[in-house]
Design an enzyme around this catalytic site. Structure first.
Site, mmCIF file in Angstrom:
data_model
loop_
_atom_site.group_PDB
_atom_site.id
_atom_site.type_symbol
_atom_site.label_atom_id
_atom_site.label_comp_id
_atom_site.label_asym_id
_atom_site.label_seq_id
_atom_site.Cartn_x
_atom_site.Cartn_y
_atom_site.Cartn_z
ATOM 1 N N GLY A 57 53.211 5.068 -29.652
ATOM 2 C CA GLY A 57 54.118 5.263 -28.537
ATOM 3 C C GLY A 57 55.409 5.899 -29.014
ATOM 4 O O GLY A 57 55.780 5.799 -30.191
ATOM 5 N N CYS A 58 56.133 6.543 -28.108
ATOM 6 C CA CYS A 58 57.332 7.289 -28.510
ATOM 7 C C CYS A 58 58.426 6.369 -29.064
ATOM 8 O O CYS A 58 58.907 6.561 -30.184
ATOM 9 C CB CYS A 58 57.848 8.136 -27.359
ATOM 10 S SG CYS A 58 58.174 7.245 -25.827
ATOM 11 N N HIS A 59 58.820 5.340 -28.308
ATOM 12 C CA HIS A 59 59.860 4.438 -28.799
ATOM 13 C C HIS A 59 59.402 3.731 -30.072
ATOM 14 O O HIS A 59 60.175 3.581 -31.028
ATOM 15 C CB HIS A 59 60.206 3.392 -27.743
ATOM 16 C CG HIS A 59 60.725 3.944 -26.459
ATOM 17 N ND1 HIS A 59 61.943 4.591 -26.358
ATOM 18 C CD2 HIS A 59 60.199 3.955 -25.215
ATOM 19 C CE1 HIS A 59 62.141 4.967 -25.098
ATOM 20 N NE2 HIS A 59 61.096 4.590 -24.396
ATOM 21 N N PHE A 101 64.116 12.382 -32.239
ATOM 22 C CA PHE A 101 62.897 13.188 -32.188
ATOM 23 C C PHE A 101 62.580 13.495 -30.738
ATOM 24 O O PHE A 101 63.185 12.936 -29.813
ATOM 25 C CB PHE A 101 61.728 12.440 -32.852
ATOM 26 C CG PHE A 101 61.485 11.042 -32.334
ATOM 27 C CD1 PHE A 101 60.458 10.779 -31.442
ATOM 28 C CD2 PHE A 101 62.297 9.980 -32.737
ATOM 29 C CE1 PHE A 101 60.236 9.499 -30.963
ATOM 30 C CE2 PHE A 101 62.076 8.690 -32.260
ATOM 31 C CZ PHE A 101 61.051 8.453 -31.368
#
Length: 303
Positions: A113-115, A274
Site C-alpha cells: 500500500g502507498c502509506h 514519493f
C-alpha cells in the site's frame, strides 16, 4: 517475451502500469476488447495465458479471481487482499531478509500500500538496527494526493462543477477511527508489535505523499547512518541530506522514494516522499515484475 495481463487496466494503478510497459520489448501486453473486459470467463482465460498478471481490482474481486488462475502465472496483486496472506511475497524488495528472493522466485506477490510503503521504509531499518524497540508506540502523519482515494474521490476532486474555495481545497484528515486498511501491513512488515497512531491527510493535488514518523531519543546522525547503510545500492530508495524544499507533489510521475531525517538528537522527524501511484503503487508493481522475470530492476521506470 513475457505475456502480461492487467486486470483492471482502466483504473489509476492499471493505467500507470500500462504506460510503464507500453514500449517494453520484453513484454507483450494481453488486452481484452472493451466489450468483454468485464466478462469473467474471458478474464480468466487471459490470466491463464499470461506469464504475469496484475490485479488492479477491489479486494473481494481480487480474492475471487485468484481462485481461477493457474499456479504457473505470476500474480502481482495491487489490492489490499494479499499483503499479509500466507504464501504471498510482499512486493518491497528493499526491506531486506528474504523479501527480494521471495519476489524473484514466488508466483504470488502482494503489492504494498502507498502509506505502508513510506512507513515501512522508514521504520524497519531502525527497528532491525536496534534504534526502535519492537514494542514502540509510534505515530505517523501522511499527506497524500487525491488519486490514491479511488475513482469516486478522483471524480469529486476533478469535477468541472467545483468552485474556488470549496471544501475540497483544504487538506482533510480521514480514517480517524484507526482502522485504516494499511495498518496490518505496517505492523507485519516492520516487526512492530503495535500499530502506529496513523493520521492520513488528503489534499487537493493529484499525486505525491509526504509521510512523517516522529521519533524521540535517537541521535540524528545515528538514524541517518542506519538508513543510508540499509539502503546502500537500493535502486528505488534514496537517502538524502538536503531534500528539495518544494511540496510532495514534485514526486509526481516518479517511481522512486526519497528519505530524509530532520530535527535534532532529542526529537527527530523521519520523512519519506514519493508518488502514491509510483513507488506507492504502479511503480512498485512494475519493479516486482522486473524481478519476477529477471529484467533489470529499474527497467521501464522513471526515477
Amino acid at each position: 517475451m513475457h505475456n502480461v495481463f492487467i486486470d483492471g487496466r482502466s483504473g489509476t494503478t492499471g493505467l500507470r502500469i500500462e504506460q510503464r510497459l507500453a514500449n517494453r520489448r520484453d513484454v507483450n501486453l494481453l488486452v481484452l476488447p472493451a466489450d468483454i473486459r468485464r466478462d469473467q470467463a474471458a478474464r480468466i482465460d487471459m490470466h491463464n495465458r499470461a506469464d504475469v498478471s496484475f490485479l488492479c481490482l477491489p479486494d473481494e474481486a481480487a480474492k475471487e479471481i485468484v481462485l481461477h488462475i493457474r499456479p504457473e502465472t505470476v500474480i502481482i496483486d495491487a489490492s489490499t487482499a494479499h499483503r499479509i496472506a500466507p504464501g504471498w511475497a510482499y512486493g518491497m524488495p528493499e526491506l531486506g531478509g528474504d523479501y527480494r528472493k521471495a519476489i524473484q522466485t514466488g508466483k504470488r506477490i502482494g503489492n504494498p500500500g502507498c502509506h505502508a510503503s513510506g512507513f515501512n521504509a522508514l521504520v524497519r531499518p531502525l527497528l532491525l538496527g536496534g534504534l526502535i524497540a519492537k514494542d514502540a508506540r509510534l505515530s505517523c502523519v501522511s499527506l497524500t494526493g487525491y488519486t490514491g482515494g479511488g475513482k469516486e474521490i478522483i471524480e469529486k476532486y476533478e469535477a468541472e462543477t467545483r468552485t474556488r474555495g470549496d471544501v475540497l481545497c483544504a487538506p482533510m484528515q480521514y480514517a480517524l477511527g484507526q482502522q485504516h486498511k494499511h495498518l496490518p501491513e505496517m505492523v507485519a512488515h516492520t516487526g512492530l508489535l503495535h500499530a502506529p497512531a496513523f493520521c492520513p491527510v488528503i489534499a487537493d493535488f493529484p499525486c505525491g505523499i509526504e509521510l512523517t514518523v516522529p521519533l524521540h531519543g535517537v541521535a540524528k546522525q545515528t538514524a541517518l547512518d542506519c538508513l543510508r547503510e540499509f539502503y546502500a545500492g537500493a535502486a528505488m530508495i534514496n537517502v538524502v541530506d538536503d531534500p528539495d524544499p518544494r511540496p510532495a507533489s514534485i514526486m509526481h510521475g516518479r517511481d522512486s522514494m526519497e528519505i530524509s531525517v530532520h530535527g535534532h538528537d532529542e526529537r527527530l522527524l523521519l520523512v519519506a516522499r514519493f508518488d502514491n501511484l509510483g513507488k506507492g503503487a504502479s511503480g512498485a508493481a512494475v519493479q516486482c515484475l522486473n524481478l519476477a522475470i529477471g529484467a533489470g530492476e529499474q527497467e521501464g521506470l522513471v526515477l
